[in-house]
Design a protein around this motif. Structure first.
Motif, PDB file in Angstrom:
ATOM      1  N   HIS A   1      -3.566  -5.024  -0.378  1.00  0.00           N
ATOM      2  CA  HIS A   1      -3.640  -6.023   0.694  1.00  0.00           C
ATOM      3  C   HIS A   1      -3.286  -5.393   2.026  1.00  0.00           C
ATOM      4  CE1 HIS A   1      -3.088  -8.513  -2.940  1.00  0.00           C
ATOM      5  NE2 HIS A   1      -3.988  -9.272  -2.318  1.00  0.00           N
ATOM      6  N   LEU A   2      -3.829  -5.937   3.087  1.00  0.00           N
ATOM      7  CA  LEU A   2      -3.481  -5.512   4.442  1.00  0.00           C
ATOM      8  C   LEU A   2      -1.985  -5.694   4.611  1.00  0.00           C
ATOM      9  CD1 LEU A   2      -4.390  -4.749   7.351  1.00  0.00           C
ATOM     10  CD2 LEU A   2      -4.495  -7.203   7.797  1.00  0.00           C
TER      11      LEU A   2
ATOM     12  N   LYS B   1       0.858  -1.204   0.000  1.00  0.00           N
ATOM     13  CA  LYS B   1       0.000   0.000   0.000  1.00  0.00           C
ATOM     14  C   LYS B   1       0.887   1.246   0.000  1.00  0.00           C
ATOM     15  CE  LYS B   1      -2.442  -1.235   3.590  1.00  0.00           C
ATOM     16  NZ  LYS B   1      -3.368  -1.022   4.736  1.00  0.00           N
TER      17      LYS B   1
ATOM     18  N   ASP C   1      -6.346   5.087   4.540  1.00  0.00           N
ATOM     19  CA  ASP C   1      -5.881   3.712   4.661  1.00  0.00           C
ATOM     20  C   ASP C   1      -7.006   2.844   5.250  1.00  0.00           C
ATOM     21  OD1 ASP C   1      -3.338   1.894   6.531  1.00  0.00           O
ATOM     22  OD2 ASP C   1      -4.131   1.538   4.529  1.00  0.00           O
ATOM     23  N   ASN C   2      -6.938   1.549   5.019  1.00  0.00           N
ATOM     24  CA  ASN C   2      -7.798   0.557   5.689  1.00  0.00           C
ATOM     25  C   ASN C   2      -9.279   0.652   5.376  1.00  0.00           C
ATOM     26  OD1 ASN C   2      -5.695   1.624   8.206  1.00  0.00           O
ATOM     27  ND2 ASN C   2      -5.493  -0.433   7.353  1.00  0.00           N
TER      28      ASN C   2
ATOM     29  N   GLU D   1      -7.387  -8.882   1.921  1.00  0.00           N
ATOM     30  CA  GLU D   1      -7.650  -7.694   1.114  1.00  0.00           C
ATOM     31  C   GLU D   1      -7.751  -6.452   1.989  1.00  0.00           C
ATOM     32  OE1 GLU D   1     -10.988  -7.618  -1.645  1.00  0.00           O
ATOM     33  OE2 GLU D   1     -10.745  -5.446  -1.950  1.00  0.00           O
ATOM     34  N   ASP D   2      -7.181  -5.359   1.466  1.00  0.00           N
ATOM     35  CA  ASP D   2      -7.408  -4.030   2.023  1.00  0.00           C
ATOM     36  C   ASP D   2      -7.196  -3.071   0.855  1.00  0.00           C
ATOM     37  OD1 ASP D   2      -5.976  -1.824   4.564  1.00  0.00           O
ATOM     38  OD2 ASP D   2      -8.009  -1.986   3.770  1.00  0.00           O
TER      39      ASP D   2
ATOM     40  N   ILE E   1     -11.029  -1.262   3.719  1.00  0.00           N
ATOM     41  CA  ILE E   1     -11.641  -2.602   3.753  1.00  0.00           C
ATOM     42  C   ILE E   1     -11.363  -3.274   5.095  1.00  0.00           C
ATOM     43  CG2 ILE E   1     -11.720  -4.913   2.690  1.00  0.00           C
ATOM     44  CD1 ILE E   1     -12.827  -2.679   0.910  1.00  0.00           C
ATOM     45  N   CYS E   2     -10.079  -3.204   5.542  1.00  0.00           N
ATOM     46  CA  CYS E   2      -9.707  -3.917   6.771  1.00  0.00           C
ATOM     47  C   CYS E   2      -8.820  -3.029   7.639  1.00  0.00           C
ATOM     48  CB  CYS E   2      -8.968  -5.197   6.395  1.00  0.00           C
ATOM     49  SG  CYS E   2      -8.392  -6.137   7.822  1.00  0.00           S
TER      50      CYS E   2
END
Ligand SMILES: CCCNc1ncnc2c1ncn2[C@@H]1O[C@H](/C=C/CNC(=O)c2cc(-c3ccc(F)cc3)cc(O)c2O)[C@@H](O)[C@H]1O
Ligand SMILES: [Mg+2]
Length: 214
Positions: free
Chosen positions: A197-198, A46, A169-170, A204-205, A172-173
């Motif tokens: 991705h996280l 990220k 950020d974040n 997934e993030d 999704i997760c």
């Protein structure tokens, strides 16, 4: 008493990074989080998306909400021209102390102002205390239930201008459903999602980039 994870992260930076070399600080933290102890830094995957958004924007005035250990602070500040300024807000004194040392090891103190305190207390004081009219770029990575109230507070304080970019950020997760719904449905924002991705995992993030339309 036992050390904390941020203290162990700082020790890893001291051991493996080269003073004044931001990339070595970033690599040392990523290595520590991948091979020793996971920590909630944005991470390398990220982080590359963050880098591309910052590089494309070339912001002069940057605000970061939630410094933690200073990983994203270093990622952003290393891409800024020397005249640019990054203000980062962190209300946990222990984390702030660690982050100051990480930022100093990267040699980026001249570009970064770490303010110890809560976002809701400091956002209304940006003009009178720091002489900031508006921000060009805001990175949101603090408590997830604070993204939306702080965004509305920045709007109300007149800190966003036509073209200001918010990167969250974040989304999704752990997830920020109320914030996402707002920026994706408000006529005042043009929003887009960067799937990723996280940090340091396969979960997934992603990041949400939202341009304020004024
Ligand atoms: C008054 C509260 C709001 N204002 C605030 N003002 C200033 N600093 C604030 C702050 N809120 C929080 N902070 C600071 O930001 C940081 C908080 C970050 C919260 N981040 C997360 O929870 C997070 C969590 C995860 C995560 C994801 C999956 C999982 F299983 C476990 C964790 C991943 C991430 O990338 C995250 O960013 C801390 O340093 C905290 O002290
Ligand atoms: Mg995060």
């Amino acid at each position: 008493t036992r050390s904390t994870r941020p203290q162990r992260l700082l020790n890893a930076v001291r051991k493996h990074a080269t003073r004044g070399d931001p990339q070595s600080v970033i690599s040392a933290i990523d290595h520590f989080c991948r091979h020793s102890e996971w920590a909630m830094n944005i991470g390398d995957e990220k982080g590359s998306i963050l880098d591309s958004v910052v590089s494309e924007l070339n912001p002069e005035k940057v605000l970061e909400l939630g410094t933690y250990c200073g990983y994203s602070t270093v990622r952003i500040a290393r891409l800024l021209p020397p005249g640019a300024r990054l203000i980062t807000l962190e209300f946990n004194a222990d984390y702030a102390a660690i982050a100051r040392q990480v930022i100093a090891l990267a040699g980026l103190e001249d570009r970064v102002q770490l303010v110890e305190g809560a976002s809701e207390d400091w956002i209304p004081r940006m003009k009178e205390h720091f002489g900031i009219e508006t921000f060009d770029f805001v990175f949101l990575d603090h408590w997830k239930d604070r993204y939306l109230p702080d965004t509305k507070l920045m709007e109300d304080c007149g800190l966003l201008r036509k073209g200001t970019v918010l990167l969250a950020d974040n989304v999704i997760c752990p997830g920020v459903p109320d914030y996402l719904q707002y920026v994706r449905n408000s006529l005042s924002y043009k929003s887009c999602y960067f799937k990723s991705h996280l940090e340091y995992t396969k979960a997934e993030d992603g990041l949400e980039k939202s341009v304020f339309l004024g």
